[in-house]
Design a protein around this motif. Sequence first.
Motif, PDB file in Angstrom:
ATOM      1  N   MET A 173       0.854  -1.176   0.000  1.00 21.74           N
ATOM      2  CA  MET A 173       0.000   0.000   0.000  1.00 21.74           C
ATOM      3  C   MET A 173       0.897   1.234   0.000  1.00 21.74           C
ATOM      4  SD  MET A 173      -3.109   1.094   2.641  1.00 21.74           S
ATOM      5  CE  MET A 173      -3.467  -0.572   3.027  1.00 21.74           C
ATOM      6  N   SER A 174       0.576   2.181  -0.860  1.00 21.84           N
ATOM      7  CA  SER A 174       1.400   3.390  -0.960  1.00 21.84           C
ATOM      8  C   SER A 174       1.169   4.293   0.252  1.00 21.84           C
ATOM      9  CB  SER A 174       1.074   4.152  -2.246  1.00 21.84           C
ATOM     10  OG  SER A 174      -0.145   4.865  -2.119  1.00 21.84           O
ATOM     11  N   GLY A 175       2.106   5.202   0.456  1.00 16.59           N
ATOM     12  CA  GLY A 175       1.978   6.152   1.553  1.00 16.59           C
ATOM     13  C   GLY A 175       0.745   7.015   1.434  1.00 16.59           C
ATOM     14  N   THR A 176       0.399   7.394   0.206  1.00 18.18           N
ATOM     15  CA  THR A 176      -0.789   8.223   0.016  1.00 18.18           C
ATOM     16  C   THR A 176      -2.052   7.435   0.325  1.00 18.18           C
ATOM     17  OG1 THR A 176       0.330   9.587  -1.644  1.00 18.18           O
ATOM     18  CG2 THR A 176      -2.070   9.665  -1.610  1.00 18.18           C
ATOM     19  N   VAL A 177      -2.118   6.183  -0.082  1.00 18.05           N
ATOM     20  CA  VAL A 177      -3.285   5.352   0.227  1.00 18.05           C
ATOM     21  C   VAL A 177      -3.415   5.203   1.742  1.00 18.05           C
ATOM     22  CG1 VAL A 177      -4.273   3.031   0.056  1.00 18.05           C
ATOM     23  CG2 VAL A 177      -3.313   4.131  -1.972  1.00 18.05           C
ATOM     24  N   GLU A 178      -2.306   4.978   2.413  1.00 18.11           N
ATOM     25  CA  GLU A 178      -2.335   4.864   3.880  1.00 18.11           C
ATOM     26  C   GLU A 178      -2.821   6.153   4.520  1.00 18.11           C
ATOM     27  OE1 GLU A 178       1.595   3.654   4.932  1.00 18.11           O
ATOM     28  OE2 GLU A 178       1.246   1.577   4.339  1.00 18.11           O
ATOM     29  N   ARG A 179      -2.384   7.289   3.994  1.00 14.81           N
ATOM     30  CA  ARG A 179      -2.807   8.584   4.556  1.00 14.81           C
ATOM     31  C   ARG A 179      -4.296   8.820   4.294  1.00 14.81           C
ATOM     32  NH1 ARG A 179      -2.653  11.232   8.664  1.00 14.81           N
ATOM     33  NH2 ARG A 179      -2.812  13.466   8.450  1.00 14.81           N
ATOM     34  N   ILE A 180      -4.769   8.488   3.089  1.00 15.76           N
ATOM     35  CA  ILE A 180      -6.194   8.609   2.774  1.00 15.76           C
ATOM     36  C   ILE A 180      -6.997   7.752   3.757  1.00 15.76           C
ATOM     37  CG2 ILE A 180      -7.993   8.028   1.086  1.00 15.76           C
ATOM     38  CD1 ILE A 180      -5.902   8.705  -1.118  1.00 15.76           C
ATOM     39  N   GLU A 181      -6.553   6.524   3.946  1.00 13.89           N
ATOM     40  CA  GLU A 181      -7.267   5.623   4.857  1.00 13.89           C
ATOM     41  C   GLU A 181      -7.316   6.187   6.273  1.00 13.89           C
ATOM     42  OE1 GLU A 181      -7.388   1.015   6.390  1.00 13.89           O
ATOM     43  OE2 GLU A 181      -5.811   1.602   4.996  1.00 13.89           O
ATOM     44  N   THR A 182      -6.201   6.670   6.773  1.00  9.85           N
ATOM     45  CA  THR A 182      -6.151   7.230   8.122  1.00  9.85           C
ATOM     46  C   THR A 182      -7.090   8.419   8.268  1.00  9.85           C
ATOM     47  OG1 THR A 182      -3.883   6.485   8.464  1.00  9.85           O
ATOM     48  CG2 THR A 182      -4.635   8.328   9.833  1.00  9.85           C
ATOM     49  N   LEU A 183      -7.037   9.334   7.313  1.00 14.14           N
ATOM     50  CA  LEU A 183      -7.879  10.530   7.392  1.00 14.14           C
ATOM     51  C   LEU A 183      -9.364  10.184   7.329  1.00 14.14           C
ATOM     52  CD1 LEU A 183      -5.780  12.922   5.130  1.00 14.14           C
ATOM     53  CD2 LEU A 183      -6.125  13.123   7.609  1.00 14.14           C
ATOM     54  N   LEU A 184      -9.729   9.267   6.438  1.00 15.35           N
ATOM     55  CA  LEU A 184     -11.139   8.903   6.314  1.00 15.35           C
ATOM     56  C   LEU A 184     -11.621   8.106   7.528  1.00 15.35           C
ATOM     57  CD1 LEU A 184     -11.431   8.060   2.511  1.00 15.35           C
ATOM     58  CD2 LEU A 184     -12.102  10.163   3.707  1.00 15.35           C
ATOM     59  N   ARG A 185     -10.798   7.222   8.055  1.00 16.43           N
ATOM     60  CA  ARG A 185     -11.196   6.470   9.264  1.00 16.43           C
ATOM     61  C   ARG A 185     -11.366   7.415  10.452  1.00 16.43           C
ATOM     62  NH1 ARG A 185     -11.759   1.323   8.471  1.00 16.43           N
ATOM     63  NH2 ARG A 185     -10.562   0.237   6.870  1.00 16.43           N
ATOM     64  N   ASP A 186     -10.455   8.361  10.586  1.00 19.10           N
ATOM     65  CA  ASP A 186     -10.549   9.322  11.688  1.00 19.10           C
ATOM     66  C   ASP A 186     -11.784  10.213  11.560  1.00 19.10           C
ATOM     67  OD1 ASP A 186      -8.194   8.294  12.693  1.00 19.10           O
ATOM     68  OD2 ASP A 186      -6.962  10.032  12.136  1.00 19.10           O
ATOM     69  N   ALA A 187     -12.110  10.607  10.347  1.00 16.78           N
ATOM     70  CA  ALA A 187     -13.226  11.542  10.129  1.00 16.78           C
ATOM     71  C   ALA A 187     -14.590  10.862  10.194  1.00 16.78           C
ATOM     72  CB  ALA A 187     -13.068  12.242   8.778  1.00 16.78           C
ATOM     73  N   PHE A 188     -14.690   9.613   9.738  1.00 14.20           N
ATOM     74  CA  PHE A 188     -16.008   9.009   9.545  1.00 14.20           C
ATOM     75  C   PHE A 188     -16.244   7.696  10.282  1.00 14.20           C
ATOM     76  CE2 PHE A 188     -15.052  11.443   5.639  1.00 14.20           C
ATOM     77  CZ  PHE A 188     -16.009  12.435   5.809  1.00 14.20           C
ATOM     78  N   ASP A 189     -15.231   7.084  10.861  1.00 14.59           N
ATOM     79  CA  ASP A 189     -15.386   5.782  11.507  1.00 14.59           C
ATOM     80  C   ASP A 189     -16.242   4.858  10.628  1.00 14.59           C
ATOM     81  OD1 ASP A 189     -15.135   3.807  13.459  1.00 14.59           O
ATOM     82  OD2 ASP A 189     -16.916   4.503  14.541  1.00 14.59           O
ATOM     83  N   PRO A 190     -15.786   4.604   9.406  1.00 14.86           N
ATOM     84  CA  PRO A 190     -16.624   3.884   8.442  1.00 14.86           C
ATOM     85  C   PRO A 190     -16.869   2.420   8.802  1.00 14.86           C
ATOM     86  CG  PRO A 190     -14.412   4.158   7.575  1.00 14.86           C
ATOM     87  CD  PRO A 190     -14.471   4.925   8.862  1.00 14.86           C
ATOM     88  N   ALA A 191     -18.042   1.945   8.395  1.00 14.69           N
ATOM     89  CA  ALA A 191     -18.363   0.526   8.518  1.00 14.69           C
ATOM     90  C   ALA A 191     -17.531  -0.268   7.522  1.00 14.69           C
ATOM     91  CB  ALA A 191     -19.850   0.300   8.278  1.00 14.69           C
ATOM     92  N   SER A 192     -17.264   0.329   6.364  1.00 13.33           N
ATOM     93  CA  SER A 192     -16.354  -0.275   5.392  1.00 13.33           C
ATOM     94  C   SER A 192     -15.664   0.838   4.599  1.00 13.33           C
ATOM     95  CB  SER A 192     -17.075  -1.244   4.455  1.00 13.33           C
ATOM     96  OG  SER A 192     -17.922  -0.558   3.576  1.00 13.33           O
ATOM     97  N   LEU A 193     -14.455   0.520   4.157  1.00 16.50           N
ATOM     98  CA  LEU A 193     -13.653   1.479   3.396  1.00 16.50           C
ATOM     99  C   LEU A 193     -12.736   0.695   2.475  1.00 16.50           C
ATOM    100  CD1 LEU A 193     -12.533   4.335   2.827  1.00 16.50           C
ATOM    101  CD2 LEU A 193     -11.007   4.004   4.778  1.00 16.50           C
ATOM    102  N   HIS A 194     -12.770   1.042   1.198  1.00 16.10           N
ATOM    103  CA  HIS A 194     -11.876   0.426   0.218  1.00 16.10           C
ATOM    104  C   HIS A 194     -11.298   1.537  -0.646  1.00 16.10           C
ATOM    105  CE1 HIS A 194     -10.202  -2.729  -2.254  1.00 16.10           C
ATOM    106  NE2 HIS A 194     -10.538  -1.996  -3.294  1.00 16.10           N
ATOM    107  N   ILE A 195      -9.993   1.514  -0.814  1.00 18.34           N
ATOM    108  CA  ILE A 195      -9.296   2.533  -1.603  1.00 18.34           C
ATOM    109  C   ILE A 195      -8.467   1.841  -2.665  1.00 18.34           C
ATOM    110  CG2 ILE A 195      -7.654   4.452  -1.538  1.00 18.34           C
ATOM    111  CD1 ILE A 195      -8.322   4.454   1.599  1.00 18.34           C
TER     112      ILE A 195
END
Length: 89
Positions: free
Chosen positions: A1-23
């Motif tokens: 996983m690229s650094g940008t994908v990891e950062r996107i995942e972190t930001l979206l998890r922190d903001a939305f606490d998603p039930a599911s997330l795929h990037i």
Amino acid sequence: MSGTVERIETLLRDAFDPASLHIDDESALHAGHAGARDGGGHYRVDIVAEAFAGKNTVARHRMIYTALGELMPKAIHALAIRASAPDEL
């Protein structure tokens, strides 16, 4: 996983606490594109979160763009979004 994908995942998890997330990093599909040459990647996000309940598509996209603001437009050149509330599945 690229650094940008990891950062996107972190930001979206922190903001939305998603039930599911795929990037998906689709940058390789756009090699040679002006944004790709400048270092910005192309990503696809599929996210399901309660935060999107009762919001229209534009509002949901704005919420995601706000959450990812620090990455726009340098690290992210293009972003395809599918945002849903859990009861819409």
